[in-house]
Design a protein around this motif. Structure first.
Motif, PDB file in Angstrom:
ATOM      1  N   PHE A  36      -6.501  -6.253  -4.303  1.00  0.00           N
ATOM      2  CA  PHE A  36      -6.254  -4.547  -3.682  1.00  0.00           C
ATOM      3  C   PHE A  36      -7.900  -3.942  -3.874  1.00  0.00           C
ATOM      4  CE2 PHE A  36      -2.246  -5.738  -2.691  1.00  0.00           C
ATOM      5  CZ  PHE A  36      -1.668  -5.099  -0.800  1.00  0.00           C
ATOM      6  N   ASP A  37      -8.163  -3.193  -3.455  1.00  0.00           N
ATOM      7  CA  ASP A  37      -9.953  -2.560  -3.971  1.00  0.00           C
ATOM      8  C   ASP A  37      -9.846  -1.512  -2.853  1.00  0.00           C
ATOM      9  OD1 ASP A  37     -12.107  -2.417  -4.591  1.00  0.00           O
ATOM     10  OD2 ASP A  37     -13.204  -4.217  -4.357  1.00  0.00           O
ATOM     11  N   GLU A  38     -10.481  -0.100  -3.928  1.00  0.00           N
ATOM     12  CA  GLU A  38     -10.293   0.718  -2.648  1.00  0.00           C
ATOM     13  C   GLU A  38     -11.902   1.038  -1.802  1.00  0.00           C
ATOM     14  OE1 GLU A  38      -9.723   3.791  -5.036  1.00  0.00           O
ATOM     15  OE2 GLU A  38      -7.601   4.498  -4.956  1.00  0.00           O
ATOM     16  N   ASP A  39     -12.826   0.310  -2.347  1.00  0.00           N
ATOM     17  CA  ASP A  39     -14.563   0.648  -1.181  1.00  0.00           C
ATOM     18  C   ASP A  39     -13.990  -0.791  -1.162  1.00  0.00           C
ATOM     19  OD1 ASP A  39     -14.381   3.097  -2.214  1.00  0.00           O
ATOM     20  OD2 ASP A  39     -15.094   2.103  -4.345  1.00  0.00           O
TER      21      ASP A  39
ATOM     22  N   GLU B 122       2.358   2.364  -3.694  1.00  0.00           N
ATOM     23  CA  GLU B 122       1.394   2.897  -4.324  1.00  0.00           C
ATOM     24  C   GLU B 122       0.920   4.084  -3.695  1.00  0.00           C
ATOM     25  OE1 GLU B 122      -0.105   0.995  -7.127  1.00  0.00           O
ATOM     26  OE2 GLU B 122       1.276  -0.388  -7.321  1.00  0.00           O
TER      27      GLU B 122
ATOM     28  N   ASN C  16      -1.294   4.449  -1.835  1.00  0.00           N
ATOM     29  CA  ASN C  16      -2.828   5.224  -1.897  1.00  0.00           C
ATOM     30  C   ASN C  16      -3.626   4.656  -0.757  1.00  0.00           C
ATOM     31  OD1 ASN C  16      -5.661   5.591  -2.436  1.00  0.00           O
ATOM     32  ND2 ASN C  16      -6.122   4.484  -3.900  1.00  0.00           N
TER      33      ASN C  16
ATOM     34  N   ILE D  97       0.701  -1.292   0.322  1.00  0.00           N
ATOM     35  CA  ILE D  97       0.092   0.248   0.010  1.00  0.00           C
ATOM     36  C   ILE D  97       1.214   1.142  -0.043  1.00  0.00           C
ATOM     37  CG2 ILE D  97      -1.851   1.553   1.498  1.00  0.00           C
ATOM     38  CD1 ILE D  97      -2.377  -0.652   2.154  1.00  0.00           C
TER      39      ILE D  97
ATOM     40  N   ASP E  36      -5.609   3.970   0.713  1.00  0.00           N
ATOM     41  CA  ASP E  36      -7.073   3.132   0.619  1.00  0.00           C
ATOM     42  C   ASP E  36      -7.526   1.890   0.885  1.00  0.00           C
ATOM     43  OD1 ASP E  36      -8.602   5.984   1.789  1.00  0.00           O
ATOM     44  OD2 ASP E  36      -9.062   6.935  -0.317  1.00  0.00           O
ATOM     45  N   LEU E  37      -6.441   1.469   0.139  1.00  0.00           N
ATOM     46  CA  LEU E  37      -5.929   0.429  -0.807  1.00  0.00           C
ATOM     47  C   LEU E  37      -7.088  -0.599   0.657  1.00  0.00           C
ATOM     48  CD1 LEU E  37      -3.010   0.442  -3.467  1.00  0.00           C
ATOM     49  CD2 LEU E  37      -6.364   0.702  -3.274  1.00  0.00           C
ATOM     50  N   LYS E  38      -7.591  -1.825   0.123  1.00  0.00           N
ATOM     51  CA  LYS E  38      -7.535  -3.319   1.140  1.00  0.00           C
ATOM     52  C   LYS E  38      -7.455  -4.504   0.597  1.00  0.00           C
ATOM     53  CE  LYS E  38     -11.801  -0.161   2.660  1.00  0.00           C
ATOM     54  NZ  LYS E  38     -10.895   1.070   1.757  1.00  0.00           N
TER      55      LYS E  38
END
Length: 117
Positions: A54-57, A29, A31, A26, A33-35
């Motif tokens: 990886f997903d933001e939401d 990247e 970012n 993360i 917000d990445l999960k």
């Protein structure tokens, strides 16, 4: 109450090594917000295979697991196959990768990427 809240998120764990690697990725990247999304798909030599992205939401019905500031998302279809599992990270002869130590798997393939229940 959403469907995701009905699940027990403590039944899927993230190892310290995996959490550390996710934080590192993360950071690379840039970012925050990445999960990490962990999921199951059909296929592989044993019937099912693990997937990581990886997903933001988070979706409304995702189960969320947190460890050391890292968030893992699991969709409701994958959750029953992963319940009781530990997501880990390994570096070895096969390369570097996330792995799932899954007590629900009755058989696994040699590389550990697919399983059967």
């Amino acid at each position: 109450m959403t469907v995701a809240q009905a699940f027990d998120p403590t039944s899927i764990t993230l190892s310290e090594r995996a959490a550390s690697k996710v934080r590192e990725l993360i950071s690379e990247e840039e970012n925050l917000d990445l999960k990490l999304r962990v999921f199951i798909t059909g296929g592989g030599c044993s019937g099912f295979q693990y997937g990581f992205s990886f997903d933001e939401d988070a979706a409304e019905d995702d189960t969320t697991i947190e460890r050391d500031g890292v968030v893992v998302l699991v969709d409701p279809l994958s959750y029953p196959y992963l319940a009781g599992s530990e997501v880990d990270y390994t570096e070895g002869l096969e390369g570097s990768r996330f792995i799932v130590n899954n007590p629900n798997a009755t058989t696994t393939c040699g590389c550990g990427a697919s399983f059967a229940v």
